[in-house]
Design an enzyme around this catalytic site. Structure first.
Site, PDB file in Angstrom:
ATOM      1  N   HIS A  34       0.826  -1.209   0.000  1.00 29.81           N
ATOM      2  CA  HIS A  34       0.000   0.000   0.000  1.00 29.81           C
ATOM      3  C   HIS A  34       0.862   1.262   0.000  1.00 29.81           C
ATOM      4  CE1 HIS A  34      -3.632   2.330   0.819  1.00 29.81           C
ATOM      5  NE2 HIS A  34      -2.976   2.957   1.769  1.00 29.81           N
ATOM      6  N   HIS A  97     -10.063   3.508  -0.958  1.00 31.58           N
ATOM      7  CA  HIS A  97     -10.344   3.039   0.399  1.00 31.58           C
ATOM      8  C   HIS A  97     -11.177   1.767   0.302  1.00 31.58           C
ATOM      9  CE1 HIS A  97      -9.891   5.040   4.531  1.00 31.58           C
ATOM     10  NE2 HIS A  97      -8.727   4.927   3.950  1.00 31.58           N
TER      11      HIS A  97
END
Lengths: 742, 228
Positions: A34, A97
């Protein structure tokens, strides 16, 4: 997830000792997929991010673009010179998200909005627009609806509360998102040459000041959570890794940030996102080639007895880290207090290592650059996707038309955008539901103040500033069939949305969503969407100035389709644009045209999704840059009354959307491919001067579709078969989401 | 009408304060944002309570702001005849502060709604509606989750008897119907007067229907022109 053996060895070799527990967790998070883009960075070099308009490119919290002067705003970017750009800047960023929104759709989506807005603020900008591209499993499934309603509610509540209009985006349903929905949020901010701030620490001795919410134990390990497949029990097990947002605190933080920038108190800024304070503070000093000394007990905390590790890694929301000159600290504290925000001076910038102390003990002591940039890249195997054969079904055409028009992915999204405040800020000249939104950037006109509180240019009906056009989305059906060409089509489709309103592209950001990259077929598809987006954006002379990668969108239900969300901004002079509805009053003296070459196949179309069968993906038009410039020029022509791009659902859906209670259309199409092919780069145009359109079109083909009528009915003839629907029937078909979820 | 200098009160969570200043500026009205803790400036001759989510609307919408110290000053000013306009969250604050009767609560849809609506002008002899003719239908957008006007039966009768309803939600032809009621408001009421006609609140956003360069309708300008 913990630090892999190989990474651990690298860290030990660099430090010359075992990492401390806090260091170990910092490396684990900052070297996660990430944060470090380990599987994707080797591919991201394909993107071209240069251009005269690019003030800050990829790598900061958000990209910064100079807007052209109004006189040059209609000119394609490839034809502009450096002198055509003024000192009004927009910031542009996008964030995913995805995993948090699966576990807790309301809070997961809300904090996604909060994060990208703070990325905007840390460039010294005021957020002026949000776009959301959302992807869910089949609309018929209960669980998809639960996630869809929750995500829209989260975006709506957070975005509305902080006063940033949500002006566009996309929603797609596809069974590949059953176990893994996607929430991709883009934000545009407004700043200028004087107010610009970056995330590059400037000088040793300056203070690091943390402003915003108190730090609690929420969102621990979010970055590493985002870098794994979702387990079957993710909804219960991973809930503690999802943060809860407080939009009221975010709104005060926006105002405080604005006041700090007004008074020129911020030397560098970074918002606290993935990996919390540890991530933000180490990246801030690493970018400046510097270090820091931080005393963790100085951080204002919400809970007692927090450990060093928790303070360092918690992803509590609504916090910013600022570099401030020592003499300005008192004023920063005053302004934070004015907006009722917590504030702590946590340490200072140094020329040495990134050092964190806690209660007299050194818990972190590493080279900031090694921590921020040292993660090794993955070298993964990939497999080329296969091309499907043509197998076209022949069913009833009226049934097919109804199924495609009422498919949730092509149907009206009014249920969604009605819940978003899309007008706050009084800049939204073209609203959601149109091909692209247009925001009035009056500041780009002469003599306008940045805060937009001077009357000035708003008196002119068409506006004298720059119209900023926005579009975002991707079509999973396209990229599932053909990752590379599908992604090219996604970029062209977004550019066509802008062109339909007369705007030319300025810059793009992307959100690259994929499954588990360790599966060669998944990685092969991912490679395809990266190269496809990159190649089409280059062909459109549109720099890709930032982005986000989200991998491991994989669950027990399998990987998601490779999903290359592109958010695109463009410019035009003024804020006016042709309507996306036919004009009945001009029915007699106008022509209904299709501008742009149709495709030759139905692969990836909603038609095939509804009726079954398979086909290869259509051939995309050549010279797309010139094509988009041509379409935009036609949309801007005085005789153009209505424009609408042809995309999801093909020409049949585009025409259905153009029909009103007063204005209908009478159109004959040779076959099903012509009716339902989704090749982008085409506009339906109603004009009173078809000769002018032909002249502007040059080499681009122009077809006469038929007539505009005054009966409010779409009368199609496909392969000689009549398919008819009144405006009321079309509205009812397109109203499926509202009807089901009201 | 009033020709006054307007203070637009900004609470934490207000978000239409800049928009109000811009729209008033467009109409030639001198307006500035005032942070609630700083109190009203001495030269305040008109007051706008703008839209937004004051205090995050974490209690009832407007309930916290209605109890902020600056609202004492606003009430005193209103009693002295200073024109006060509450819009959206400002309307919720105004009713919570007792400036106007009734209350605004959760929409019948239980969802936030941002969309254009039609309003029928019920009175034209007030400063806020002098720009219109009686029965005019104007188009102004709403953007709220808690805009349903609620009031007791007797109080509603008094409100009507006192002719204090300024605007009702209606269809494009001016018919006040259930279908044209976006949020379930009692009597389709969209805006009301306080005890003095210099005080008014409404849920729709006139500042979003004023600027001709972006707005699809500029029908809201007439309301703000009261300050001009």
């Amino acid at each position: 997830m913990s630090l892999s053996e190989a990474d651990h060895e690298l860290v030990v070799a660099e430090l010359g000792r075992e990492p401390t527990p806090a260091e170990r967790v910092l490396f684990e998070n900052l070297w996660s997929e990430h944060c470090a883009y380990r599987s994707s960075r080797p591919l991201l070099g394909a993107f071209d991010s240069e251009g005269d308009q690019v003030v800050v490119g990829p790598g900061d919290d958000a990209a910064v673009l100079a807007l052209p002067d109004p006189d040059a705003a209609d000119t394609p970017a490839s034809d502009r010179g450096a002198d055509d750009y003024g000192d009004t800047y927009v910031t542009f960023g996008v964030e995913s998200h995805n995993h948090p929104s699966y576990v807790d759709p309301v809070d997961g989506a809300a904090t996604g909005v909060g994060g990208i807005v703070r990325d905007t603020m840390s460039m010294g900008a005021y957020p002026v627009a949000l776009l959301d591209s959302l992807y869910f499993g089949d609309f018929d499934r209960e669980h998809s609806r639960y996630l869809f309603e929750g995500v829209v509610d989260g975006i709506s509540h957070y975005g509305n509360c902080i006063g940033v209009p949500t002006v566009g985006g996309s929603v797609a349903f596809h069974d590949g998102y059953e176990g893994n929905p996607l929430v991709n949020v883009a934000c545009v901010g407004l700043t200028n040459e004087d107010r610009l701030v970056t995330a590059e620490a400037t000088e040793p001795g300056n203070k690091l000041v943390l402003v915003g919410n108190a730090t609690g134990r929420d969102g621990l390990g979010g970055a590493s959570f985002a870098s794994e497949d979702l387990g079957e029990d993710a909804e219960t097990e991973d809930r503690p890794a999802v943060q809860v947002g407080d939009p009221y605190a975010e709104k005060r933080l926006i105002e405080c940030n604005e006041a700090l920038v007004d008074e020129d108190l911020v030397l560098a800024a970074r918002d606290l996102g993935a990996a919390g304070l540890g991530g933000a503070s180490s990246e801030l000093v690493a970018k400046g080639g510097l270090g820091a000394r931080i005393e963790l007990e100085r951080v204002h905390q919400r809970e007692p007895n927090m450990s060093a590790l928790e303070i360092l890694l918690a992803e509590s929301q609504e916090r910013m880290c600022y570099e401030v000159a020592p003499t300005d600290v008192a004023r920063v504290e005053e302004l934070a207090d004015r907006f009722d925000l917590g504030c702590s001076v946590i340490g200072e910038v140094t020329p040495g290592n990134y050092v964190c102390e806690f209660e007299g003990e050194t818990v972190v002591d590493v080279d900031a650059d090694f921590l921020a940039e040292g993660a090794p890249m993955n070298d993964l195997d990939s497999e080329e996707p296969t091309r499907p054969e043509r197998d076209l079904p022949t069913g009833d055409l009226s049934d097919a038309f109804e199924a495609v028009v009422s498919a949730p992915s092509t149907a009206s999204k009014r249920w969604v955008y009605r819940q978003y405040d899309h007008e706050v800020g009084t800049r939204t000249a073209r609203k959601p539901g149109d091909d692209a939104a247009i925001m009035a950037i009056r500041e780009a006109a002469e003599g306008e103040a940045l805060d937009g509180t001077e009357g000035g240019a708003s008196g002119d009906a068409s506006g004298t500033g720059v119209g900023l056009a926005l579009s975002s989305g991707a079509n999973p059906n396209w990229t599932e069939v053909a990752p590379y060409d599908g992604a090219r089509a996604v970029a062209l489709e977004n550019a066509t949305n802008l062109a339909a309103k007369g705007a030319t592209p300025l810059a793009a950001v992307d959100c690259l969503n994929g499954g588990n990259p360790e599966k060669p077929d998944v990685y092969g598809g991912f490679e395809g969407i990266v190269d496809g987006l990159a190649d089409m954006c280059s062909a459109l002379s549109t720099p890709v100035v930032g982005g986000n990668v989200s991998l491991y969108n994989d669950s027990a239900a399998g990987p998601i389709p490779p999903t290359p969300t592109l958010a695109l901004i463009g410019t035009k002079r003024g804020y006016d644009a042709p309507s996306a509805a036919l004009d009945a009053d001009a029915a007699d003296e106008s022509a209904l045209l299709l501008v742009g070459a149709g495709g030759d196949a139905l692969g990836g179309s909603e038609y095939l999704a509804q009726v079954g069968g398979s086909d290869r993906f259509p051939t995309l038009p050549k010279a797309p840059g010139d094509l988009v410039a041509t379409l935009a020029a036609i949309a801007r022509h005085d005789a153009t009354l209505a424009t609408h791009d042809v995309s999801d659902g093909g020409l049949a859906v585009a025409l259905a959307e153009l029909v009103t209670a007063e204005a209908g259309a009478d159109v004959a199409l040779p076959d099903r491919v012509a009716a339902f092919d989704e090749t982008p780069g085409r506009l339906v145009v109603q004009t009173t001067d078809p000769e002018a359109v032909a002249e502007l079109a040059g080499d681009v083909p122009v077809f006469r579709l038929g007539d505009v009528t005054t009966d409010g009915t779409l009368a199609l003839s496909i392969e000689g078969t009549a398919v008819e629907a009144t405006a009321g029937e079309i509205r009812e078909l397109r109203n499926v989401i509202q009807r089901e979820l009201a | 009408m009033f020709g006054v200098t307007v203070s637009v009160v900004q609470f934490g969570g207000s978000n239409c304060d800049r928009d109000a200043v811009r729209a008033l500026g467009h109409l030639g009205v001198d307006a500035e944002r005032v942070w609630h803790e700083d109190g009203l400036p001495d030269d305040t001759e008109g007051i706008v309570l703008p839209g937004g989510f004051s205090y995050g609307d974490y209690l009832r919408a407007g309930a916290m702001a209605a109890r902020a110290p600056i609202m004492e000053e606003v009430r005193d000013a209103a009693a002295d005849g200073v024109p006060v306009l509450g819009v959206c969250n400002g309307a919720q604050i105004g009713s919570e502060a007792g400036l106007t009767p009734g209350a605004f609560t959760t929409n019948a849809s239980a969802r936030f709604q941002c969309e254009p609506v039609h309003l029928r002008v019920e009175r034209t002899d007030t400063p806020w509606t002098a720009a219109y003719d009686e029965g005019d239908v104007i188009e102004v957008p709403i953007a709220h989750g808690e805009g349903r006007f609620e009031i007791g039966d007797d109080a509603y009768d008094d409100l009507v008897a006192d002719d204090r309803v300024l605007f009702r939600y209606c269809d494009a032809d001016g018919n006040v119907t259930d279908d044209a009621n976006p949020n379930g408001s009692t009597g389709n009421v969209a805006g009301v007067l306080g005890e003095r006609e210099t005080v008014a609140v409404l849920m729709p956003h006139p500042e979003r229907a004023t600027l001709p360069d972006v707005a699809t309708s500029t029908d809201g300008a007439g309301i703000l022109e009261a300050f001009a």
